[in-house]
Design a protein around this motif. Sequence first.
Motif, mmCIF file in Angstrom:
data_model
loop_
_atom_site.group_PDB
_atom_site.id
_atom_site.type_symbol
_atom_site.label_atom_id
_atom_site.label_comp_id
_atom_site.label_asym_id
_atom_site.label_seq_id
_atom_site.Cartn_x
_atom_site.Cartn_y
_atom_site.Cartn_z
ATOM 1 N N ARG A 27 -15.968 -114.489 -11.588
ATOM 2 C CA ARG A 27 -16.905 -115.383 -10.900
ATOM 3 C C ARG A 27 -16.744 -116.815 -11.406
ATOM 4 N N LEU B 64 -15.532 -119.949 -9.011
ATOM 5 C CA LEU B 64 -16.454 -121.062 -8.787
ATOM 6 C C LEU B 64 -15.929 -122.355 -9.405
ATOM 7 N N ARG C 12 -13.556 -123.624 -6.887
ATOM 8 C CA ARG C 12 -14.302 -124.149 -5.736
ATOM 9 C C ARG C 12 -14.791 -125.578 -5.976
ATOM 10 N N GLN D 289 -22.294 -123.601 -0.379
ATOM 11 C CA GLN D 289 -22.296 -122.925 -1.669
ATOM 12 C C GLN D 289 -23.090 -121.628 -1.646
ATOM 13 N N GLU E 284 -21.333 -118.035 -2.441
ATOM 14 C CA GLU E 284 -21.712 -117.190 -3.576
ATOM 15 C C GLU E 284 -22.275 -115.854 -3.101
ATOM 16 N N LEU F 246 -19.215 -113.822 -2.219
ATOM 17 C CA LEU F 246 -18.453 -113.535 -3.438
ATOM 18 C C LEU F 246 -19.121 -112.435 -4.248
ATOM 19 N N ASP F 247 -20.439 -112.533 -4.415
ATOM 20 C CA ASP F 247 -21.148 -111.525 -5.210
ATOM 21 C C ASP F 247 -21.112 -110.154 -4.547
#
Length: 225
Positions: free
Chosen positions: A89, A93, A96, A206, A210, A213-214
Motif C-alpha cells: 500500500r 500510494l 501515486r 484519491q 484507495e 486498492l484496499d
Amino acid sequence: MKTEPRLPLTRERVLHAAIQVADEGGLAALTMRRLAEVLGAEAMSLYYHVANKDEVFDGIVEVVATEINDLVDKIELPAEGPAWKPAMRARILTAREVFLRHPWLPKVFESRTDANFAVLRYNDGVIRILRAGGFTNDQCHHAMHALGSRAMGFVQELFTPGPGPVTPEALDGIRAMAGTLPHLAGMLLEVAHDDPGSTVGWCDDQAEFEFGLDLLLDGLDRLRP
C-alpha cells in the motif's frame, strides 16, 4: 555586457522541459516547436536527442518511473508475511503522489507499448513484496493482472468525459444522458469528483483509488498461504 553562457542541450534537459510544458498546458501543449521555445533552441536541434514525439513520451515514462523508483526505494517497511499488505500500500500510494503532481501522465503511460526498464524495475519491486508475503509465482501473476495500472498509482479509466476533474461541460453532457441512461446519469451526477488536488483522471480521485486498492489488497491477502 557579458551574457550568460547557454546551457548545452541534452536529452535530460529536453525531457524535463517536456514535463514542464505538459504541466503548464497539458499534453495538447506539448509540441516540438513549443519544446524548442522553452529550451531556447532551434526545433531541428531537438532531433539530435529525441527523434520524434513518441521518443519524448518514452523518455518521459523513463524519467518519471525512475523518480518513482527512487522514492519507493526509500520506504523502509518489512514485507514478510502479513506485513506485505501495508508495504504494498505504501509503495503504490507513494508512486501515486508523482501522478497527482502530473495529472496528464496516465495518458502517456497508457500510450506506451514497448517495455521500459524503469517500469519493469518498479514491477519487480511489486513482485518482491508479494513473494515476501508468501505468494507463489502463479499468484503473483494473477495479482499483477488484477492490480493492472493501479499497481503503479493510477487507474486506466473505462471512459473519460473530460480531462482532469469534473467540468461544467462534462456535467451538462451527463444531464443530457438522463433520458436514455437514467441510472448511469443519476450515479455520475451524485458521485462526480471535483477536487483537482486528489484527482488524476475524471473519476480517478484519491478516495476512489484507495477504495479500489484496499479491496484488491484485502482480496489478495485471503489467497496467501
